[in-house]
Design an enzyme around this catalytic site. Structure first.
Site, short mmCIF file in Angstrom:
data_model
loop_
_atom_site.label_atom_id
_atom_site.label_comp_id
_atom_site.label_asym_id
_atom_site.label_seq_id
_atom_site.Cartn_x
_atom_site.Cartn_y
_atom_site.Cartn_z
N PHE B 133 0.81 -1.22 -0.09
CA PHE B 133 -0.15 -0.04 0.08
C PHE B 133 1.00 1.20 -0.02
CE2 PHE B 133 -2.78 3.25 1.84
CZ PHE B 133 -3.97 3.08 0.75
N ASP B 202 2.41 -4.74 8.50
CA ASP B 202 1.23 -4.15 8.27
C ASP B 202 -0.10 -4.99 8.26
OD1 ASP B 202 -1.00 -2.35 7.75
OD2 ASP B 202 0.10 -1.11 6.41
N TYR B 227 -10.57 0.61 10.48
CA TYR B 227 -11.80 0.93 9.92
C TYR B 227 -12.39 0.02 8.77
CZ TYR B 227 -8.63 3.73 7.13
OH TYR B 227 -7.68 4.17 6.11
N LYS B 228 -11.38 -0.97 8.60
CA LYS B 228 -11.55 -1.94 7.59
C LYS B 228 -12.38 -3.23 8.16
CE LYS B 228 -7.60 -0.63 5.03
NZ LYS B 228 -8.10 -0.11 3.79
N ARG B 395 -11.75 -5.45 -7.04
CA ARG B 395 -11.39 -6.04 -5.86
C ARG B 395 -12.73 -5.94 -4.95
NH1 ARG B 395 -7.98 -2.73 -1.13
NH2 ARG B 395 -9.84 -1.36 -1.12
#
Lengths: 436, 436
Positions: B133, B202, B227-228, B395
């Site tokens: 990312f 991560d 928040y995922k 995705r």
């Protein structure tokens, strides 16, 4: 202060005549509370409850990921930044609301050191006040250690003498958190520039409390807090301003994706955005961020009633009144005044001192007096001294948006009673908590 | 996948037999939405609306500054950190929830470099994946520039070969955001340690999605997002874990007051707290932070139904089903599979590819296909390729807490229709937004 003693009725009359009185109705003030801690956490704008429900139930709950576009989440740091900019004398597009004051200071001071290293590498000293808010000093300590600078801490009256050929950056909080003393932003900044240094201001106790003119003062960097006088809610994100002459000169070290020139292109190389956008880093706490808008909207309402000028006039009237009433009604209890009487040097708080041994075995008694006041519903706070020249402090903030003159009368009356009855000596007021 | 074609009824039967099906009722799923973007922003736990009202109207509105103690605000980073710790195989007191993933990575990677500089100064290379990312790479780029390290970006299959005597730190995202491919945490960490380097993970796409064993793998540092899959709300604060053998070896550079050993003593010198507390910095966004508890409470409920093990079983069943149905029902439209078929290498998402010119003048068409699906209420997202070996990606995230088997059927059916009717070629689906 040779006027005749004031009465409660005088204070009520002042409230009745206050042109800003209607602003108080924008806020929820808990009943039976006299809240003089808006310099620590501002009260809740009434609009915040509906806004919280909207952002949680609608924007998150129903809009979900689409709300980054449809609810404008992605633009909040800039949108709110523009609202803050108007309160601190900065231009449109020059401020972002993001992260914490500590983290924004890290970005700003890093950039200032990076620029000074290029322009004047022989300057190796960062100066601040010994009783600046500690997190500012801790961040400066980290950066000075990392980059080989000396952090020199001085007393306020020594600041002028420290502005010399060794100075890389002067980092000051505009209104001191312990004393309420305010620096002359324009004069200090000019002196620093004349000496060839850079100026970083922390506006934690200024934004929304006193008029600030960053552009007029030609300052270099500024950071500040939104949960005090801006009433953004507990831990609401902070702000950062950088003079446009500096923004594009260097990276700030926290080079996260929101500071990228094209964050949603997902490219592996960091290319900082132009302007203040590069002072963004990661994804912001949208719910907390959204609530700040309710606080800032109260300043938009105040704008119609004279704005920061009118708020400043009231703030000085409130702090003048508090000082006068304490001196008239609380004589003989060992209190002193830490806050300057001179309006030009005063923020929006009044800090009283008490000698270290004024309370005998109970030290200064300042902590316990504040606790006894809190038990009576008068919320101020205590800041410990160092046993030396920095005395224990009883700290009272006066937010002109919602504090009234009768509040001031009542606050002093409670203080008088706490001192006269020695109520503060009760054991329950002498036990320290984690946070005060 | 030689089984007979599946039907909608088969999927409904699987939902009826799903032992975790009751967990879906803990969440608000907007009607007519098939939400396959929980890997970008998780849906709202129903409890969040009441919690938001409580923290805003009561804790802030009525409790005001007192809520730092009375509502436990000051302990939230640790309290929530302990809940996260249980999901990632970390110990009690080893995790704090604070700041953003980017900022926590800056702290962790800084500390890792500081330790490696002391223990093995000849190691000057930081390795990561080229399609990690981007914010992780940007932060690493900043730190490598600052401290004179080389940042080497490799493809996943080249990671092993890059673990050598030059390696200071290997920094990987456990589950790749573009492909859903998962690294073997224990094996990679062991290889790095054997070579004398340090390992930073991560967990943005792992925490709450797949079982994670940081302690079992003997990892060094980890950060992650709340928040995922943890459903903490938009921009909810992130987390950081540091193995106890490292916490007290060095300062992390963002040395704010909440990381001080005595933050409320307000002393001018920074003295870091012991343990993970020193990874705190400034005042946290309390409202956003509080809402994360609602998300984490859903995992406490899942714990009674088998916890992360049961969630993982369902997650694999969902992603297996999606792959099978796409292959059965969407043949001949140029789709490929970017996500590994091997369970051990798959996170909780499925990523489809489309050749760069599969859409003719419209490129791969992947962006437009995703937009057409969104218009039909099937929320996934698009990640652009680089025109080279990294293709455009469609995705789809499968959060086992609330996604069902019928959702999978319907999602594939919409995809089939979008492709068959060429609906995605409409102009409105080919205009790019700020955020996707």
């Amino acid at each position: 202060m040779a006027t005749s003693p004031l009465s409660l009725n005088d204070c009520r009359a002042r409230d009745a005549a206050d042109p800003l009185r209607s602003l108080r109705d924008l806020f929820t003030i808990p009943k039976e509370l006299i809240y003089l801690d808006g310099n620590s956490l501002g009260v809740m704008p009434k609009a915040a409850t509906a806004r919280a429900a909207e952002v949680v139930a609608q924007e998150w709950g129903q809009g979900l990921i689409r709300s980054w576009n449809t609810a404008g989440w992605v633009n909040l740091p800039h949108k709110l930044g523009n609202q803050v900019a108007r309160l601190i004398g900065a231009g449109d597009g020059e401020v972002v609301v993001t992260d914490t004051t500590s983290i924004n200071l890290y970005k700003a001071l890093s950039a200032a050191l990076s620029i000074t290293k290029e322009d004047a590498p022989q300057r190796r000293v960062v100066v601040s006040e010994r009783n600046n808010f500690p997190t500012d000093l801790y961040i400066a300590q980290s950066l000075c250690n990392q980059h080989g600078y000396t952090l020199k801490l001085v007393e306020p009256e020594e600041v002028s003498a420290s502005i010399n050929a060794d100075l890389a950056v002067l980092m000051l909080t505009h209104v001191n958190y312990r004393t309420g003393a305010m620096h002359d932003m324009a004069a200090v900044t000019a002196a620093v520039h004349k000496a060839g240094g850079l100026m970083v201001w922390d506006l934690a106790h200024s934004a929304g409390a006193v008029p600030v003119g960053l552009r007029d003062a030609d300052a270099d960097f500024a950071v500040g807090c939104s949960y005090k006088y801006l009433n953004g809610g507990p831990g609401a994100p902070a702000f950062v301003w950088v003079h446009p002459r500096h923004t594009d000169r260097c990276w700030q070290p926290l080079s996260g994706w929101f500071g990228h020139s094209a964050p949603f292109a997902f490219t592996p190389d960091y290319q900082p955005a132009g302007g203040i956008t590069r002072y963004l880093c990661g994804t912001q706490p949208v719910v907390s961020l959204s609530l700040l808008e309710c606080g800032l909207d109260c300043f938009a309402a105040a704008e119609k009633l004279g704005g920061m000028g009118a708020l400043r006039t009231k703030s000085l009237a409130l702090t003048d009144l508090y000082i006068q009433l304490v001196e008239e009604r609380c004589q003989g209890f060992g209190l002193g005044l830490a806050t300057p009487r001179n309006h030009a040097q005063r923020g929006s708080q009044v800090c009283l001192t008490r000698e270290h041994d004024a309370g005998g075995d109970l030290g200064s008694g300042a902590f316990a007096i504040v606790q006894a006041l809190i038990a009576r519903g008068v919320i101020g706070d205590f800041r410990a001294g160092d046993g030396g020249i920095h005395k224990d402090i009883l700290r009272f903030g006066f937010t002109p948006l919602y504090v009234g003159y009768e509040d001031v009368w009542n606050a002093v009356e409670h203080l008088r009673q706490v001192l006269e009855t020695e109520e503060w000596k009760k054991p329950e007021f002498n036990q320290k908590h984690a946070v005060t």
